[in-house]
Design an enzyme around this catalytic site. Structure first.
Site, PDB file in Angstrom:
ATOM      1  CG  HIS A 162     -35.973  41.402 -17.655  1.00 20.00           C
ATOM      2  ND1 HIS A 162     -35.149  41.983 -18.586  1.00 20.00           N
ATOM      3  CD2 HIS A 162     -35.890  42.159 -16.534  1.00 20.00           C
ATOM      4  CE1 HIS A 162     -34.566  43.055 -18.040  1.00 20.00           C
ATOM      5  NE2 HIS A 162     -35.002  43.183 -16.791  1.00 20.00           N
ATOM      6  CB  SER A 283     -57.343  22.565 -32.923  1.00 14.81           C
ATOM      7  OG  SER A 283     -56.706  21.546 -33.665  1.00 14.81           O
ATOM      8  CE  LYS A 289     -54.322  24.495 -29.429  1.00 12.17           C
ATOM      9  NZ  LYS A 289     -52.952  24.768 -29.619  1.00 12.17           N
ATOM     10  CD  GLU A 296     -53.307  32.980 -31.668  1.00 13.97           C
ATOM     11  OE1 GLU A 296     -52.555  32.258 -31.010  1.00 13.97           O
ATOM     12  OE2 GLU A 296     -54.094  32.531 -32.513  1.00 13.97           O
TER      13      GLU A 296
END
Ligand code: ARG
Length: 466
Positions: A162, A283, A289, A296
């Site tokens: 979980h 970024s 970043k 991804e």
């Protein structure tokens, strides 16, 4: 055939007017099926060789067909071949070029054959070639995982259920879970290859042909295990492509799961690993970043691959026997699936060995989450307390730890003994992370010793692959 009405050279005989320009574009597949040209030519040479053996063509004719096709292949590879939309598809483009090059003999190549068995053969040959390349790349990825798992056999991290810290595991064990998923994918890929490796050539349009063809010979020349057994099925079956796309969907599903974990692990909140800069981008507005774009994108590409599987299933649904033009729509989804799978495997195979684990941070996360609570419960059971009661006792200890901001292993013996007087100093052996993972020492368990055994036996399996 005279072509005064501007009808298609290959089938224009019974037509009285030229194809509507839009219809010509709408029905053409040459823009994408030209990718099958090497296999189309390979299949044609095998077919012509067989026709010569059974006496339909003579040796001179075979020679000039072979030479012509070889020249055409070179032109295609050099990018000097002129593809024509009016000639509809790769098959008719190649055949027309052959005829313009070697004359009347070129028109004999299509004897005893149809584009229906031709295209079914071409796609199988093409996909078989790609499957072999994909199998090699999948193996490279698995080797990379094994290398990292071996090096990280003792590295401790939290195991989750979980997405909550559950029990400590070793990083090597976690990586070997990925390995197992990919091992099953490899098996599915081999299964698919085995079923597709049958030659449809000779099925002709749908019913077979009246010439004394030798289907075993063409099958053999093209490296197939044998001829397909039913001509109607041969020209219409595309389930080898569906099966490949199902393999791809499951593989990408697995890669998406691994991607998701890499993305989580690189975040400041987890901080378990570092991905080298070359697999990340920045970024344009936030200077701090470093984004895990590669995992991804792999995660995102799962969507298009799943889409292609559904496209092919839907394409085939309810099609009556035998060939229908619907099947021309099989190529783009299949091609894109192959390209996507190859790119994603390459990205992963390059990236995995470059992962830099942050061992201290992983260890700290495992330590923080009461991950050895089950070990304490098992300890109490060994001291004679029934498991349900020991579960309750440990639950109370955890509640105390939360209130006092202390992990179980940070508590003193007195603190622990508030909950059960059977607890003695040997409890600290089981409350350590190392003790916890080492105790799970059976096949499939997380103990470092087991990880090393699993890596070893997996490496043997990989080295047995041909
Ligand atoms: N371009 C066609 C395809 O990809 C080749 C087979 C065409 N056959 C036919 N009867 N129209 O399916």
């Amino acid at each position: 055939m005279s072509n005064s009405k501007d009808t298609n050279l290959s089938w224009g005989g019974r037509f009285n007017e030229a194809t509507d320009a839009f219809v010509a574009r709408f029905t053409a597949s040459v823009d994408f099926d030209q990718r099958l040209a090497p296999q189309d030519i390979q299949g044609s040479i095998a077919h012509a060789t067989m026709l010569t053996k059974v006496g339909v063509l003579d040796e001179n004719e075979l020679e000039s067909i072979k030479n012509g096709l070889t020249t055409i292949l070179t032109d295609i590879e050099n990018g000097t071949f002129e593809w024509s939309l009016a000639l509809e598809d790769v098959h008719m483009n190649v055949e027309a070029a052959l005829t313009s090059q070697i004359g009347i003999t070129g028109k004999k190549l299509h004897t005893g054959r149809s584009r229906n068995d031709q295209v079914a053969t071409d796609i199988r040959l093409w996909l078989r070639h790609e499957i072999d390349a994909i199998g090699a790349e999948l193996t490279r990825l698995q080797q990379g995982i094994l290398g990292l798992a071996k090096a990280q056999a003792e590295t401790i991290m939290p195991g989750f259920t979980h997405l909550q810290t559950a029990q400590p595991v070793t990083f090597g064990h976690h990586l070997m879970a990925w390995f197992e998923m990919l091992e099953r994918d490899y098996g599915r890929l081999l299964d698919c290859r085995k079923r597709l490796n049958q030659s449809p050539l000779g099925a002709a349009a749908l019913a077979g042909t009246t010439y004394p063809i030798d289907r075993y010979m063409t099958a053999d020349l093209l490296g197939f295990d044998g001829p397909t057994r039913n001509s109607l099925d041969s020209v219409s079956d595309r389930d080898f492509a569906i099966e490949f796309c199902a393999f791809a969907s499951i593989l990408l599903t697995h890669l998406s799961r691994a991607s998701e974990e890499l993305i989580l692990w690189t975040s400041a909140q987890f901080d378990f690993i570092e991905l080298p800069d070359r697999f990340c981008t920045g970024s344009s507005i936030m200077p701090q970043k470093k984004n895990p774009d590669v995992p991804e994108l792999v995660r995102g590409k799962t969507g298009r691959v799943n889409g292609h599987l559904v496209a092919l299933l839907t394409l085939m649904k309810s099609q009556p026997l035998a060939y229908n033009k619907d099947n021309q729509e099989d190529k783009e989804p299949l091609f894109d699936t192959v390209d996507t799978v190859k790119d994603c495997l390459r990205a992963f195979a390059d990236m995995i060995p470059a992962i830099q684990p942050k061992k201290e941070s992983m260890r700290e996360a495992a330590r923080r989450g009461f991950s050895t609570a089950t070990d304490l419960a098992d300890y109490l059971v060994r001291k004679g307390i029934p498991f349900r009661d020991s579960h309750e006792i440990v639950g109370k200890s955890v509640a105390f730890g939360i209130a006092e901001n202390k992990d179980l292993s940070d508590m003193s013996l007195e603190e622990l003994r508030q909950f059960s007087t059977v607890i003695e100093t040997d409890v600290f052996d089981v409350l350590t992370l190392e003790g916890s993972v080492a105790a799970r020492n059976h096949i499939g368990g997380t103990a470092p010793e087991q990880v090393r055994i699993a890596v070893q036996s997996a490496a043997e399996r990989l080295s047995n692959r041909t």
